[in-house]
Design a protein around this motif. Structure first.
Motif, PDB file in Angstrom:
ATOM      1  N   UNK A  42      84.244  33.738  -1.342  1.00 53.08           N
ATOM      2  CA  UNK A  42      83.638  35.052  -1.576  1.00 53.08           C
ATOM      3  C   UNK A  42      82.858  35.025  -2.889  1.00 53.08           C
ATOM      4  N   UNK A  43      81.691  35.679  -2.905  1.00 46.02           N
ATOM      5  CA  UNK A  43      80.896  35.806  -4.125  1.00 46.02           C
ATOM      6  C   UNK A  43      80.394  37.237  -4.250  1.00 46.02           C
ATOM      7  N   UNK A  51      72.344  35.548  -4.953  1.00 48.23           N
ATOM      8  CA  UNK A  51      72.250  34.185  -4.416  1.00 48.23           C
ATOM      9  C   UNK A  51      72.178  33.122  -5.526  1.00 48.23           C
ATOM     10  N   UNK A  52      72.480  33.525  -6.742  1.00 49.54           N
ATOM     11  CA  UNK A  52      72.555  32.586  -7.860  1.00 49.54           C
ATOM     12  C   UNK A  52      74.003  32.446  -8.286  1.00 49.54           C
ATOM     13  N   UNK A  53      74.236  32.494  -9.577  1.00 50.67           N
ATOM     14  CA  UNK A  53      75.605  32.441 -10.092  1.00 50.67           C
ATOM     15  C   UNK A  53      76.202  33.840  -9.968  1.00 50.67           C
ATOM     16  N   UNK A  54      77.321  33.970  -9.238  1.00 57.52           N
ATOM     17  CA  UNK A  54      77.869  35.309  -8.981  1.00 57.52           C
ATOM     18  C   UNK A  54      78.530  35.931 -10.201  1.00 57.52           C
ATOM     19  N   UNK A  55      78.647  37.257 -10.157  1.00 54.71           N
ATOM     20  CA  UNK A  55      79.408  38.010 -11.157  1.00 54.71           C
ATOM     21  C   UNK A  55      80.870  37.577 -11.100  1.00 54.71           C
ATOM     22  N   UNK A  56      81.368  37.403  -9.876  1.00 54.38           N
ATOM     23  CA  UNK A  56      82.744  36.957  -9.654  1.00 54.38           C
ATOM     24  C   UNK A  56      82.784  36.202  -8.335  1.00 54.38           C
ATOM     25  N   UNK A  57      83.698  35.266  -8.256  1.00 55.96           N
ATOM     26  CA  UNK A  57      83.870  34.506  -7.027  1.00 55.96           C
ATOM     27  C   UNK A  57      85.324  34.118  -6.858  1.00 55.96           C
ATOM     28  N   UNK A  70      90.568  40.718  -3.512  1.00 56.31           N
ATOM     29  CA  UNK A  70      90.253  41.887  -4.326  1.00 56.31           C
ATOM     30  C   UNK A  70      89.525  41.430  -5.586  1.00 56.31           C
ATOM     31  N   UNK A  71      88.366  42.017  -5.829  1.00 49.75           N
ATOM     32  CA  UNK A  71      87.671  41.862  -7.104  1.00 49.75           C
ATOM     33  C   UNK A  71      88.129  43.033  -7.963  1.00 49.75           C
ATOM     34  N   UNK A  76      80.937  50.092 -12.841  1.00 48.28           N
ATOM     35  CA  UNK A  76      80.139  50.844 -11.872  1.00 48.28           C
ATOM     36  C   UNK A  76      78.769  50.204 -11.737  1.00 48.28           C
ATOM     37  N   UNK A  77      78.210  50.264 -10.535  1.00 46.92           N
ATOM     38  CA  UNK A  77      76.883  49.701 -10.295  1.00 46.92           C
ATOM     39  C   UNK A  77      76.672  49.351  -8.846  1.00 46.92           C
ATOM     40  N   UNK A  78      75.560  48.682  -8.565  1.00 53.16           N
ATOM     41  CA  UNK A  78      75.242  48.218  -7.214  1.00 53.16           C
ATOM     42  C   UNK A  78      75.592  46.746  -7.101  1.00 53.16           C
ATOM     43  N   UNK A  79      76.238  46.384  -5.995  1.00 50.52           N
ATOM     44  CA  UNK A  79      76.696  45.020  -5.765  1.00 50.52           C
ATOM     45  C   UNK A  79      76.460  44.616  -4.325  1.00 50.52           C
ATOM     46  N   UNK A  80      76.600  43.325  -4.076  1.00 51.24           N
ATOM     47  CA  UNK A  80      76.587  42.774  -2.721  1.00 51.24           C
ATOM     48  C   UNK A  80      77.600  41.641  -2.683  1.00 51.24           C
ATOM     49  N   UNK A  81      78.216  41.441  -1.520  1.00 51.40           N
ATOM     50  CA  UNK A  81      79.168  40.350  -1.331  1.00 51.40           C
ATOM     51  C   UNK A  81      78.636  39.433  -0.238  1.00 51.40           C
ATOM     52  N   UNK A  82      78.701  38.149  -0.501  1.00 49.96           N
ATOM     53  CA  UNK A  82      78.409  37.138   0.510  1.00 49.96           C
ATOM     54  C   UNK A  82      79.650  36.262   0.615  1.00 49.96           C
TER      55      UNK A  82
END
Length: 137
Positions: A42-43, A51-57, A70-71, A76-82
């Motif tokens: 998970x990223x 698609x670069x270095x994730x905030x968390x993985x 669970x991250x 707060x903000x906008x995020x995406x998970x791949x």
């Protein structure tokens, strides 16, 4: 005096909001892994690093075709998970010579196309609550 009291109340609310913002959680569940072999990678991304270095993985174990992680402490903000199914435990997504993926993958919001995920299709908002996502491969 009323002005001073108002300033103190606003300051306290700002501090409280910034502290609770760091306690946000994102729970992500993959619901349809094709096997329990390997793991799910998970990223978590923002628009700036998508698609670069994730905030968390992290990696999640698969049990009966499902995997949940669970991250925590997410601002707060906008995020995406791949995420992807690392069937052979080599810590990377495998591709064929023509660059087609050999392992299942998915993204938040479950928008699937014959192309890599985009931030616009996968984005979601974290505010002052827990976010729960289900991802399908």
């Amino acid at each position: 005096m009323k002005l001073l009291l108002s300033i103190i109340v606003v300051a306290m609310l700002s501090i409280t909001n910034s502290l609770t913002a760091q306690n946000n959680k994102i729970t992500v569940t993959v619901v349809n892994a094709t096997s329990d072999a390997g793991k799910i990678g998970y990223a978590l991304y923002t628009k700036d690093n998508f698609m670069g270095i994730p905030v968390a993985g992290t990696n999640g174990k698969i049990v009966n075709g499902k995997s949940t992680i669970v991250f925590e402490n997410i601002p707060a903000g906008e995020y995406a998970v791949i995420c992807y199914h690392d069937k052979n435990n080599n810590d990377k997504m495998d591709f064929a010579k023509n660059r087609m993926p050999l392992e299942d993958y998915g993204a938040s919001n479950n928008v699937m196309a014959f192309a890599p995920p985009t931030f616009e299709n996968a984005k979601f908002v974290v505010k002052d609550k827990e976010v729960s996502l289900e991802i399908k491969f």
